[in-house]
Design a protein around this motif. Sequence first.
Motif, PDB file in Angstrom:
ATOM      1  N   GLY A 153     -19.017   9.967  74.085  1.00 36.97           N
ATOM      2  CA  GLY A 153     -17.689  10.124  73.502  1.00 36.97           C
ATOM      3  C   GLY A 153     -17.679  10.023  71.994  1.00 36.97           C
TER       4      GLY A 153
ATOM      5  N   ARG B  10     -15.748  17.758  76.627  1.00 36.71           N
ATOM      6  CA  ARG B  10     -14.601  16.860  76.491  1.00 36.71           C
ATOM      7  C   ARG B  10     -13.618  17.056  77.643  1.00 36.71           C
ATOM      8  N   LYS B  11     -13.305  18.304  77.941  1.00 34.93           N
ATOM      9  CA  LYS B  11     -12.351  18.591  79.020  1.00 34.93           C
ATOM     10  C   LYS B  11     -12.900  18.176  80.386  1.00 34.93           C
TER      11      LYS B  11
ATOM     12  N   GLY C  18     -12.381  14.426  81.209  1.00 34.08           N
ATOM     13  CA  GLY C  18     -11.039  13.934  81.523  1.00 34.08           C
ATOM     14  C   GLY C  18     -10.703  12.667  80.762  1.00 34.08           C
ATOM     15  N   GLU C  19      -9.917  11.823  81.390  1.00 34.42           N
ATOM     16  CA  GLU C  19      -9.448  10.601  80.724  1.00 34.42           C
ATOM     17  C   GLU C  19     -10.574   9.615  80.422  1.00 34.42           C
ATOM     18  N   GLU C  20     -11.638   9.671  81.187  1.00 37.70           N
ATOM     19  CA  GLU C  20     -12.761   8.747  80.976  1.00 37.70           C
ATOM     20  C   GLU C  20     -13.609   9.131  79.769  1.00 37.70           C
ATOM     21  N   GLY C  21     -13.398  10.330  79.267  1.00 35.65           N
ATOM     22  CA  GLY C  21     -14.192  10.799  78.123  1.00 35.65           C
ATOM     23  C   GLY C  21     -15.434  11.535  78.587  1.00 35.65           C
TER      24      GLY C  21
END
Length: 251
Positions: A238, A182-183, A186-189
């Motif tokens: 995701g 997950r980390k 980033g923002e994209e998943g």
Amino acid sequence: MNGNGSSRLEGAVVAVAGAAGPAGRAALLRLAEAGATVVASDADTERLAEAVDAARYAHGGATVTGDTVNLLDLDATRAWAEQTEKEFGRIDGLVHLVGGWRGSATFAETELADWQFLEKLLIRTVQHTSLAFHEPLKRSDRGRFVLVSQSGATKPTEGNAAYAAAKAAAEAWTLALADSFRKAGGEEGPKAAAVILVLKALVHDAMRAERPNAKFAGFTDVTELAEAIAGVWDRPAGEANGQRLWLTPKP
């Protein structure tokens, strides 16, 4: 599956740890059928060769290989991952099917030797495979780590203290891997996913032949498990990452 019947497993390279048992055999067959290159490992060389041959025979042209790997040795497990990526250019999955069971009639009769046995089989092998395959799975555009767990990890029975505790620890370790994915996304998943398949117990044809009158209520057939394993790739990373997918009713 998409409209033309192919899946995201077409052309994927998937490693299967603990591939020589009935669940492993079913998984090798299903993954090969879906068009994956399957890299199987087990500690039992003879049974592994039989499982690999069966998958190759069932799906002519499928690439199915077998390696005898000691998954209790981190260096050996890392070497297996490195060799696999070097040979096939990528790794898109690790399916963990290393199993084992020890239990007692009551809590008071629990043998701590059972814990020592199960800690190696059910936790150490998860630790070693996840650490060894972590980076290759992150590099993949469809990386999946699949753990098979048991409902007792959520609701233990008294005679299964060691087994349930080991399964719960393996789940927690896998969820930490999911957090890493997950980390990294980033923002994209996340691009990769760590997924837990939860069942009550497994059944296969030989068990039914031995006990023709048994009901095996709530058991998951190894072919159903193989189908669920293949289905993990059809879920977006995701959506799948860090999820427990129940193949039996929640206790």
